[in-house]
Design a protein around this motif. Sequence first.
Motif, PDB file in Angstrom:
ATOM      1  N   ALA A   1       0.887  -1.160   0.000  1.00  0.00           N
ATOM      2  CA  ALA A   1       0.000   0.000   0.000  1.00  0.00           C
ATOM      3  C   ALA A   1       0.925   1.209   0.000  1.00  0.00           C
ATOM      4  CB  ALA A   1      -0.900  -0.008   1.232  1.00  0.00           C
ATOM      5  N   SER A   2       0.616   2.174  -0.859  1.00  0.00           N
ATOM      6  CA  SER A   2       1.500   3.318  -1.020  1.00  0.00           C
ATOM      7  C   SER A   2       0.703   4.612  -0.948  1.00  0.00           C
ATOM      8  CB  SER A   2       2.207   3.228  -2.383  1.00  0.00           C
ATOM      9  OG  SER A   2       3.012   4.359  -2.606  1.00  0.00           O
ATOM     10  N   ALA A   3       1.279   5.595  -0.271  1.00  0.00           N
ATOM     11  CA  ALA A   3       0.679   6.933  -0.222  1.00  0.00           C
ATOM     12  C   ALA A   3       1.806   7.954  -0.225  1.00  0.00           C
ATOM     13  CB  ALA A   3      -0.202   7.098   1.006  1.00  0.00           C
ATOM     14  N   ARG A   4       1.545   9.074  -0.829  1.00  0.00           N
ATOM     15  CA  ARG A   4       2.551  10.137  -0.981  1.00  0.00           C
ATOM     16  C   ARG A   4       2.311  11.236   0.039  1.00  0.00           C
ATOM     17  NH1 ARG A   4       6.776  12.237  -1.805  1.00  0.00           N
ATOM     18  NH2 ARG A   4       7.267  13.720  -3.438  1.00  0.00           N
ATOM     19  N   VAL A   5       3.366  11.654   0.687  1.00  0.00           N
ATOM     20  CA  VAL A   5       3.318  12.782   1.622  1.00  0.00           C
ATOM     21  C   VAL A   5       4.096  13.930   0.992  1.00  0.00           C
ATOM     22  CG1 VAL A   5       4.026  13.630   3.887  1.00  0.00           C
ATOM     23  CG2 VAL A   5       3.196  11.281   3.652  1.00  0.00           C
ATOM     24  N   LEU A   6       3.432  15.046   0.814  1.00  0.00           N
ATOM     25  CA  LEU A   6       4.092  16.256   0.331  1.00  0.00           C
ATOM     26  C   LEU A   6       3.305  17.431   0.892  1.00  0.00           C
ATOM     27  CD1 LEU A   6       6.360  17.505  -1.329  1.00  0.00           C
ATOM     28  CD2 LEU A   6       4.829  17.476  -3.308  1.00  0.00           C
ATOM     29  N   GLY A   7       3.748  17.895   2.057  1.00  0.00           N
ATOM     30  CA  GLY A   7       3.047  18.989   2.713  1.00  0.00           C
ATOM     31  C   GLY A   7       3.543  19.192   4.127  1.00  0.00           C
ATOM     32  N   ASP A   8       2.821  19.994   4.879  1.00  0.00           N
ATOM     33  CA  ASP A   8       3.235  20.302   6.246  1.00  0.00           C
ATOM     34  C   ASP A   8       2.965  19.117   7.184  1.00  0.00           C
ATOM     35  OD1 ASP A   8       0.490  20.368   6.777  1.00  0.00           O
ATOM     36  OD2 ASP A   8       0.416  22.543   6.959  1.00  0.00           O
ATOM     37  N   GLU A   9       3.314  19.291   8.460  1.00  0.00           N
ATOM     38  CA  GLU A   9       3.182  18.190   9.416  1.00  0.00           C
ATOM     39  C   GLU A   9       1.732  17.730   9.563  1.00  0.00           C
ATOM     40  OE1 GLU A   9       4.867  16.870  13.779  1.00  0.00           O
ATOM     41  OE2 GLU A   9       4.531  19.007  13.409  1.00  0.00           O
ATOM     42  N   ALA A  10       0.793  18.650   9.558  1.00  0.00           N
ATOM     43  CA  ALA A  10      -0.622  18.266   9.662  1.00  0.00           C
ATOM     44  C   ALA A  10      -1.024  17.391   8.474  1.00  0.00           C
ATOM     45  CB  ALA A  10      -1.507  19.508   9.739  1.00  0.00           C
ATOM     46  N   HIS A  11      -0.556  17.755   7.291  1.00  0.00           N
ATOM     47  CA  HIS A  11      -0.830  16.936   6.102  1.00  0.00           C
ATOM     48  C   HIS A  11      -0.233  15.542   6.272  1.00  0.00           C
ATOM     49  CE1 HIS A  11      -1.115  15.587   1.950  1.00  0.00           C
ATOM     50  NE2 HIS A  11       0.178  15.327   2.006  1.00  0.00           N
ATOM     51  N   MET A  12       0.995  15.465   6.765  1.00  0.00           N
ATOM     52  CA  MET A  12       1.647  14.174   6.967  1.00  0.00           C
ATOM     53  C   MET A  12       0.797  13.282   7.863  1.00  0.00           C
ATOM     54  SD  MET A  12       5.302  13.235   8.758  1.00  0.00           S
ATOM     55  CE  MET A  12       4.748  13.826  10.360  1.00  0.00           C
ATOM     56  N   TRP A  13       0.291  13.817   8.961  1.00  0.00           N
ATOM     57  CA  TRP A  13      -0.520  13.002   9.881  1.00  0.00           C
ATOM     58  C   TRP A  13      -1.842  12.600   9.238  1.00  0.00           C
ATOM     59  CZ3 TRP A  13       2.235  10.555  12.997  1.00  0.00           C
ATOM     60  CH2 TRP A  13       3.344  11.130  13.604  1.00  0.00           C
ATOM     61  N   ARG A  14      -2.392  13.444   8.353  1.00  0.00           N
ATOM     62  CA  ARG A  14      -3.616  13.061   7.622  1.00  0.00           C
ATOM     63  C   ARG A  14      -3.340  11.903   6.664  1.00  0.00           C
ATOM     64  NH1 ARG A  14      -4.271  18.668   7.777  1.00  0.00           N
ATOM     65  NH2 ARG A  14      -3.490  18.961   5.650  1.00  0.00           N
ATOM     66  N   VAL A  15      -2.156  11.900   6.059  1.00  0.00           N
ATOM     67  CA  VAL A  15      -1.810  10.794   5.163  1.00  0.00           C
ATOM     68  C   VAL A  15      -1.657   9.501   5.961  1.00  0.00           C
ATOM     69  CG1 VAL A  15      -0.158   9.894   3.467  1.00  0.00           C
ATOM     70  CG2 VAL A  15      -0.756  12.327   3.446  1.00  0.00           C
ATOM     71  N   TYR A  16      -0.999   9.552   7.111  1.00  0.00           N
ATOM     72  CA  TYR A  16      -0.916   8.357   7.968  1.00  0.00           C
ATOM     73  C   TYR A  16      -2.328   7.870   8.319  1.00  0.00           C
ATOM     74  CZ  TYR A  16       4.122   8.367   9.024  1.00  0.00           C
ATOM     75  OH  TYR A  16       5.486   8.277   8.949  1.00  0.00           O
ATOM     76  N   GLU A  17      -3.187   8.788   8.723  1.00  0.00           N
ATOM     77  CA  GLU A  17      -4.559   8.428   9.090  1.00  0.00           C
ATOM     78  C   GLU A  17      -5.288   7.789   7.907  1.00  0.00           C
ATOM     79  OE1 GLU A  17      -8.412  11.044   9.980  1.00  0.00           O
ATOM     80  OE2 GLU A  17      -6.810  11.321  11.469  1.00  0.00           O
ATOM     81  N   THR A  18      -5.126   8.362   6.725  1.00  0.00           N
ATOM     82  CA  THR A  18      -5.760   7.814   5.525  1.00  0.00           C
ATOM     83  C   THR A  18      -5.228   6.414   5.229  1.00  0.00           C
ATOM     84  OG1 THR A  18      -6.106  10.017   4.599  1.00  0.00           O
ATOM     85  CG2 THR A  18      -6.142   8.172   3.046  1.00  0.00           C
ATOM     86  N   MET A  19      -3.918   6.236   5.314  1.00  0.00           N
ATOM     87  CA  MET A  19      -3.305   4.928   5.046  1.00  0.00           C
ATOM     88  C   MET A  19      -3.865   3.868   5.989  1.00  0.00           C
ATOM     89  SD  MET A  19      -1.146   2.795   3.593  1.00  0.00           S
ATOM     90  CE  MET A  19       0.158   3.626   2.688  1.00  0.00           C
ATOM     91  N   PHE A  20      -3.867   4.155   7.287  1.00  0.00           N
ATOM     92  CA  PHE A  20      -4.295   3.133   8.238  1.00  0.00           C
ATOM     93  C   PHE A  20      -5.809   2.927   8.217  1.00  0.00           C
ATOM     94  CE2 PHE A  20       0.062   3.712   9.526  1.00  0.00           C
ATOM     95  CZ  PHE A  20       0.458   2.384   9.606  1.00  0.00           C
ATOM     96  N   SER A  21      -6.575   3.941   7.861  1.00  0.00           N
ATOM     97  CA  SER A  21      -8.023   3.767   7.661  1.00  0.00           C
ATOM     98  C   SER A  21      -8.267   2.864   6.452  1.00  0.00           C
ATOM     99  CB  SER A  21      -8.722   5.107   7.430  1.00  0.00           C
ATOM    100  OG  SER A  21      -8.717   5.853   8.601  1.00  0.00           O
TER     101      SER A  21
END
Length: 173
Positions: free
Chosen positions: A98-118
């Motif tokens: 499973a792959s997701a791209r992070v490109l943004g501020d710290e809040a964005h990074m945590w949203r990507v983690y949340e999206t990945m694990f959801s």
Amino acid sequence: MQETITVDLVEVSSFKALAVRTGMTPDKSGTRFAWSKLAEHVPLDDARLAGKPAAYVFIPQQQWNKQVDTLWVGLEVREFGAVPDGIEKLAINGGLCASARVLGDEAHMWRVYETMFSWLEQSKDYELDQRDGIFGMETVPLEPLNALTIPYKDIETFNFTMLYPVRRKAESR
């Protein structure tokens, strides 16, 4: 503007890496210390290096169901060759991730983690492969800027790709 975060399934080839083990630290300096030690012993002009200039943060996937406390920071190599003290050899299994791209501020990074694990939690077909010896990876580009040389608190834009091995749910039974 609505932010779109997607999780894709990608096939990753197996590879070798030279890496430095580190622990999680409250100030997130562990990965920076590990990078510094790795770069000292495996410079970016080392003939063993393979692929495009990128560092990897490796996460043993069985840690995701408790607490992530051990990581490795590494570089992909064609061959291990002579390995200095404090550097470890890792054989990374290829396979579906499973792959997701992070490109943004710290809040964005945590949203990507949340999206990945959801996504992993809600998937009818796939689950995180948490067998021993399976590493999740976060790829960190070294150009134009190597974030592993910047204190975590000073990073304005997080830039990496998550690659977490998955398997079909039927395979785990």
